[in-house]
Write an enzyme that holds these catalytic residues in place. Structure first.
Site, PDB file in Angstrom:
ATOM      1  N   HIS A 172      29.636  44.345  41.692  1.00 40.96           N
ATOM      2  CA  HIS A 172      29.090  43.295  40.831  1.00 40.96           C
ATOM      3  C   HIS A 172      27.616  43.034  41.136  1.00 40.96           C
ATOM      4  O   HIS A 172      27.182  41.890  41.283  1.00 40.96           O
ATOM      5  CB  HIS A 172      29.908  42.007  40.969  1.00 40.96           C
TER       6      HIS A 172
ATOM      7  N   SER B  86      37.654  40.107  39.246  1.00 44.34           N
ATOM      8  CA  SER B  86      37.112  41.433  39.535  1.00 44.34           C
ATOM      9  C   SER B  86      38.041  42.504  38.955  1.00 44.34           C
ATOM     10  O   SER B  86      38.378  42.472  37.774  1.00 44.34           O
ATOM     11  CB  SER B  86      36.918  41.600  41.045  1.00 44.34           C
TER      12      SER B  86
END
Length: 317
Positions: A202, A91
Site C-alpha cells: 500500500h 487489505s
C-alpha cells in the site's frame, strides 16, 4: 439481526491454521480440496503442517493461506445459515469479501493470488521496503505521529484504528520515523517481526508491479455483488462491479482506510461483527472504538461454536 462479515489481511498467519475446521466440517474440508486441485499440489498439507516461517516465507503462501482459510470459515458460517448484511475486507481480505458477496469465483481468485504473490516476490530486495506500526491512545500524539511520517516521506499504508497507524516505505525512511516517534509520550512501537509482511504494501514502492497487476486484474470476471461490499481502500459501500475492479487495481499503491471504514459501519448501525479468518486481528482492532458493539473471531472450531452460541442466545432473548 444485522451483522457484518470482516475478512483480515495477510499479516495474520499462524501454524496449523484451518486444520481443525477441515477436521470438523466437510464444507471447510472441501475448500482445501478445491484449492489443492487449482494449485496442483496438496495445499492442505502445506497449510496445516508447515512451520510459521514457511507459511510466511513466500508472498504466494501469505496470500493463499489467508484467503483459503477465510473461505473455509465462510463456508462453515454459510452452512449454518448465516447471511451478513455487509462484507468488508482489510487489505488482501478484499478477495474473500468479494467471494462472500458472490462477485468472484474461488478458483479464479486462487490463481490470481498465486500470481500476485509471484509479482510481489519479483521486486528486488533492495526496493521492497517494509512497514512500521505505531500505536498510541492519545489523539494529539497520533496527529504528531502522522506529521512526522509526512515530514520523513513515509506513506501511510494502513489506517488501522483510532489508536494504530502503519507506515510503509524504505527501510531508511522507516528507521528515521521510528527514531523520531520514540521520543513521543505514550507511543508503543511493536517489534518489527510482529508486522513482518516482506514489502512496503500500500505504498508507491509496490507500484513497480502495477502494469503487470493491471493486466492480471483485467483477466478477472467480476460480477455485481449480491450484498453490499465495503471497499476499505475507498471507504465506500458498493455493489458496482466497476468500483470493485478499481479497488483491486488500487491494492498496490492505495492506503487501507480501515479506521474510517469500521467507523462508517458503526455509524450505519452495525453492532455485531464477525471476523471470518484464521486470526483475531480485526477483532482486536475493534476494541479501540468506544461505541458499544460486539466483535467475534471465527477462525477456529471453538470460536465458531462460540459465535453460534452467541447468536442463539441473542435470538432467544
Amino acid at each position: 439481526m444485522r451483522y457484518a462479515f470482516l475478512f483480515p489481511g495477510m499479516a495474520s498467519q499462524r501454524e496449523g491454521m484451518g486444520r481443525d475446521l477441515a477436521e470438523r466440517w466437510p464444507e471447510a474440508r472441501a475448500v482445501f480440496s478445491q484449492a489443492s486441485a487449482v494449485l496442483g499440489y496438496d495445499f492442505a498439507q502445506k497449510c496445516f503442517y508447515s512451520p510459521l516461517n514457511e507459511l510466511t516465507s513466500t508472498q504466494e503462501m501469505r496470500l493463499l493461506t489467508m484467503f483459503v482459510v477465510s473461505v473455509a470459515s465462510l463456508r462453515v458460517l454459510e452452512g449454518a445459515g448465516l447471511r451478513p448484511a455487509i462484507v468488508a475486507g482489510a487489505s488482501g481480505g478484499i478477495f474473500a469479501s468479494l467471494l462472500a458477496a458472490d462477485a468472484i469465483d474461488f478458483a479464479q481468485a486462487v490463481r490470481v493470488l498465486e500470481q500476485r504473490g509471484r509479482l510481489i516476490a519479483s521486486i528486488p530486495p533492495e526496493k521492497r521496503g517494509s512497514m512500521l506500526a505505531i500505536i498510541t491512545a492519545n489523539e494529539e500524539v497520533m496527529q504528531q505521529v502522522e506529521l512526522i511520517g509526512g515530514e520523513e516521506k513515509a506513506h501511510v499504508g494502513l489506517y488501522n484504528s483510532p489508536t494504530q497507524i502503519v507506515f510503509a516505505g524504505s527501510d531508511e525512511v522507516l528507521r528515521r520515523v521510528r527514531e523520531r516517534v520514540r521520543g513521543l509520550r505514550g507511543v508503543y512501537i511493536p517489534r518489527p517481526e510482529r508486522f513482518s509482511v516482506g514489502n512496503a504494501h500500500h505504498s508507491p514502492l509496490l507500484m513497480v508491479i502495477q502494469e503487470q497487476w493491471c493486466e492480471l486484474v483485467d483477466t478477472m470476471t467480476i460480477r455485481q455483488p449480491r450484498i453490499p461490499v465495503l471497499l476499505s481502500g475507498f471507504n465506500e459501500v458498493t455493489t458496482d462491479p466497476h468500483r470493485v475492479r478499481e479497488a483491486l487495481l488500487d491494492l498496490n499503491g492505495g492506503a487501507v482506510y480501515w479506521r474510517q471504514s469500521f467507523s462508517r459501519m458503526l455509524e450505519e448501525g452495525y453492532r455485531l461483527f464477525l471476523e471470518v479468518g484464521p486470526c483475531q486481528t480485526l477483532t482486536k482492532l475493534a476494541s479501540a472504538w468506544k461505541t458499544p458493539h460486539t466483535a467475534l473471531p471465527c477462525g477456529t472450531v471453538a470460536e465458531i461454536e462460540a459465535v453460534f452460541t452467541h447468536l442463539s442466545e441473542k435470538q432467544a432473548a
